[in-house]
Design an enzyme around this catalytic site. Structure first.
Site, PDB file in Angstrom:
ATOM      1  NE  ARG A  53       6.444  26.417   0.020  1.00 26.94           N
ATOM      2  CZ  ARG A  53       7.403  27.149   0.558  1.00 26.94           C
ATOM      3  NH1 ARG A  53       7.442  27.360   1.853  1.00 26.94           N
ATOM      4  NH2 ARG A  53       8.325  27.692  -0.193  1.00 26.94           N
ATOM      5  N   GLY A  92       0.032  33.435  -7.424  1.00 26.59           N
ATOM      6  CA  GLY A  92      -0.534  32.452  -6.509  1.00 26.59           C
ATOM      7  C   GLY A  92      -0.065  32.777  -5.105  1.00 26.59           C
ATOM      8  CD  GLU A 102      -0.282  32.514 -15.807  1.00 21.78           C
ATOM      9  OE1 GLU A 102       0.697  31.864 -15.352  1.00 21.78           O
ATOM     10  OE2 GLU A 102      -0.703  32.366 -16.962  1.00 21.78           O
ATOM     11  CB  CYS A 142       7.329   6.320   9.555  1.00 25.55           C
ATOM     12  SG  CYS A 142       6.206   6.004  10.902  1.00 25.55           S
ATOM     13  CE1 TYR A 144       9.431  22.704  -4.163  1.00 24.43           C
ATOM     14  CE2 TYR A 144       8.096  23.841  -2.530  1.00 24.43           C
ATOM     15  CZ  TYR A 144       8.217  23.238  -3.766  1.00 24.43           C
ATOM     16  OH  TYR A 144       7.134  23.180  -4.595  1.00 24.43           O
TER      17      TYR A 144
HETATM   18  C1  LIG Z   1       2.458  27.786 -10.220  1.00 23.11           C
HETATM   19  C2  LIG Z   1       2.165  28.702 -11.338  1.00 23.11           C
HETATM   20  C3  LIG Z   1       1.830  30.033 -11.084  1.00 23.11           C
HETATM   21  C4  LIG Z   1       1.812  30.640  -9.711  1.00 23.11           C
HETATM   22  O1  LIG Z   1       3.089  30.781  -9.177  1.00 23.11           O
HETATM   23  P1  LIG Z   1       3.301  31.603  -7.816  1.00 23.11           P
HETATM   24  O2  LIG Z   1       4.729  31.512  -7.565  1.00 23.11           O
HETATM   25  O3  LIG Z   1       2.481  30.907  -6.774  1.00 23.11           O
HETATM   26  O4  LIG Z   1       2.825  32.995  -8.069  1.00 23.11           O
HETATM   27  C5  LIG Z   1       1.499  30.831 -12.172  1.00 23.11           C
HETATM   28  N1  LIG Z   1       1.520  30.343 -13.437  1.00 23.11           N
HETATM   29  C6  LIG Z   1       1.859  29.075 -13.702  1.00 23.11           C
HETATM   30  C7  LIG Z   1       1.867  28.606 -15.106  1.00 23.11           C
HETATM   31  C8  LIG Z   1       2.192  28.209 -12.674  1.00 23.11           C
HETATM   32  O5  LIG Z   1       2.545  26.944 -12.942  1.00 23.11           O
END
Ligand SMILES: *Cc1c(COP(=O)(O)O)cnc(C)c1O
Length: 424
Positions: free
Chosen positions: A315, A278, A276, A349, A319
């Site tokens: 961000r 991102g 997964e 602001c 963070y």
């Molecule tokens: C946010 C998220 C991702 C992606 O995380 P990355 O750090 O962007 O790769 C994958 N799986 C779940 C369940 C997430 O919440």
């Protein structure tokens, strides 16, 4: 090598592929997000290349960048999607994504969201609690369907990343405790409208070392083996996302070494691997383009006030994240305009509204800046705070630009609001 750098200096101008960012600013205005189609394509292809010859599914984590054009590009390249809401499911379907390659994560799935996902026929629900399992069984039963599930298991490993994006520790709200997983699987196996398909974990984000992934995989494999001895045979293991990118001087594992390590751990088990990612696919494929409105020297600091802000890119404020900031058309330092340290801040602001601290630049008002590595969790976390319309998004493909999201119009920002009929 994980990423081709498609934002490079040519003729003293930063280009996105073959298009100068000055041209994009003139044509579409600022602030705007600019993405490189080539960088996106290569990232996905490079990520998948590591699993050639084995069953695997790469599910792009939609929340990192949900623009329809990006989802559509990834769908056309064969990707699946990791969603965390019914809204994200609707986006994936609108973008031409294949529901049978969708995994649904998230700790708070509503019955409505479950129904929509069952209706669409998703690949798997990543279930995050025993209560969710009960609800999913009920919802599926009512629809006369069987829900494919993985349990999101919390392997209790330290991802060594920012606490806000660390999700695999016992103290986290995500997943079920490792120690409870076997019991909950045994309950799931008894539920008539639940089909146990997989085991899932996701330990955090912006992880820059391999070891947390390896530790998590070891624990997951031990669970898979324990399940097998209890008669539960797992068809896929979802290892989540979380591979970090280079924002500044981090050295995250490249896709090839990550894949090699995962393959080796898996050994000859006949299960499909699901991922997964991102950030790792989109983070370095986008920049936020902004213009310097004012230069404001004060007694202690020099501020460069730009027209992008924390509402566009949260961000840094959220963070304390670092993004490289580059002049689109770098100037030579002169006696009257030397290189100095700037606080790069927006107009919002809030004192937390900064994009970068202590950046050495040679600047004048009107200059364009590129906030680098803004393709992930940039636009997707943006807001309308201070009634600021969200930025436009532009996709560059070689020498072509496509508007993939128009700049919001101010009147749209309050179109859903209503004035009270009377105030007595
Ligand atoms: C946010 C998220 C991702 C992606 O995380 P990355 O750090 O962007 O790769 C994958 N799986 C779940 C369940 C997430 O919440």
């Amino acid at each position: 090598m994980t990423h081709v750098n498609t934002f490079t200096l040519k003729n003293n101008l930063i280009h996105a592929e073959n298009v100068p960012l000055t041209h994009i600013a003139e044509t579409f205005g600022t602030p705007c997000y600019v993405y490189s189609q080539k960088a996106l394509t290569q990232a996905l292809e490079c990520f998948s290349a590591g699993y050639q010859g084995m069953q695997h599914l790469v599910c792009f984590a939609v929340k990192s960048n949900p623009n329809l054009a990006i989802l559509n590009l990834f769908a056309r390249l064969g990707a699946g999607f990791d969603i965390v809401s019914g809204g994200e499911l609707a986006r994936v379907l609108a973008a031409g994504g294949d529901a049978s390659k969708v995994v649904f994560s998230g700790v708070g799935k509503t019955a409505d969201e479950m129904r929509a996902a069952l209706e669409a026929g998703i690949f798997c629900f990543n279930v995050e609690s025993a209560s969710e399992l009960v609800r999913l069984n009920d919802v599926a039963g009512f629809m006369g369907k069987v829900a494919p599930v993985s349990l999101r298991v919390n392997p209790n490993v330290d991802a060594k990343t920012h606490p806000y994006i660390s999700t695999g520790l016992k103290s986290s709200k995500f997943g079920v405790a490792y120690e409870d997983a076997l019991d909950i699987y045994l309950q799931a196996a008894q539920m008539p409208n639940i089909a146990v398909h997989g085991v899932d974990c996701h330990i955090g984000s912006q992880i820059t070392e391999l070891s947390p992934f390896l530790d998590a995989f070891d624990r997951i494999l031990a669970l898979v083996d324990a399940l097998a001895s209890n008669g539960i045979h797992i068809q896929h293991i979802d290892l989540g996302g979380g591979i970090g990118i280079c924002y500044h001087n981090e050295t995250p594992p490249d896709f090839a070494s990550y894949a090699a390590a995962m393959r080796e751990k898996l050994g000859n088990r006949k299960v499909k691997l699901v991922f997964e990612p991102g950030r790792a696919l989109v983070g370095n494929a986008g920049v936020l383009l902004t213009q310097v409105e004012y230069i404001k020297p004060t007694e202690t600091k020099n501020f460069a006030i730009v027209n992008a802000a924390m509402n566009d890119l949260m961000r840094p404020a959220l963070y304390d994240a670092y993004h490289e900031i580059k002049a689109v058309k770098p100037r030579d330092a002169t006696e009257t305009n030397p290189e100095i340290c700037y606080e790069i801040v927006g107009p919002v602001c809030e004192s937390g509204d900064f994009l970068g601290h202590d950046r050495k630049l040679v600047l004048q008002e009107g200059d364009l800046l590129a906030i680098m590595s803004a393709g992930a969790y940039g636009m997707s976390m943006s807001s309308n705070y201070n009634t600021r319309p969200r930025a436009a998004e532009i996709m560059v493909n070689q020498d072509q630009c496509h508007v993939i999201r128009q700049r919001e119009r101010i009147e749209d920002l309050f179109a859903l609001e209503a004035i009270l009929p009377n105030i007595t």
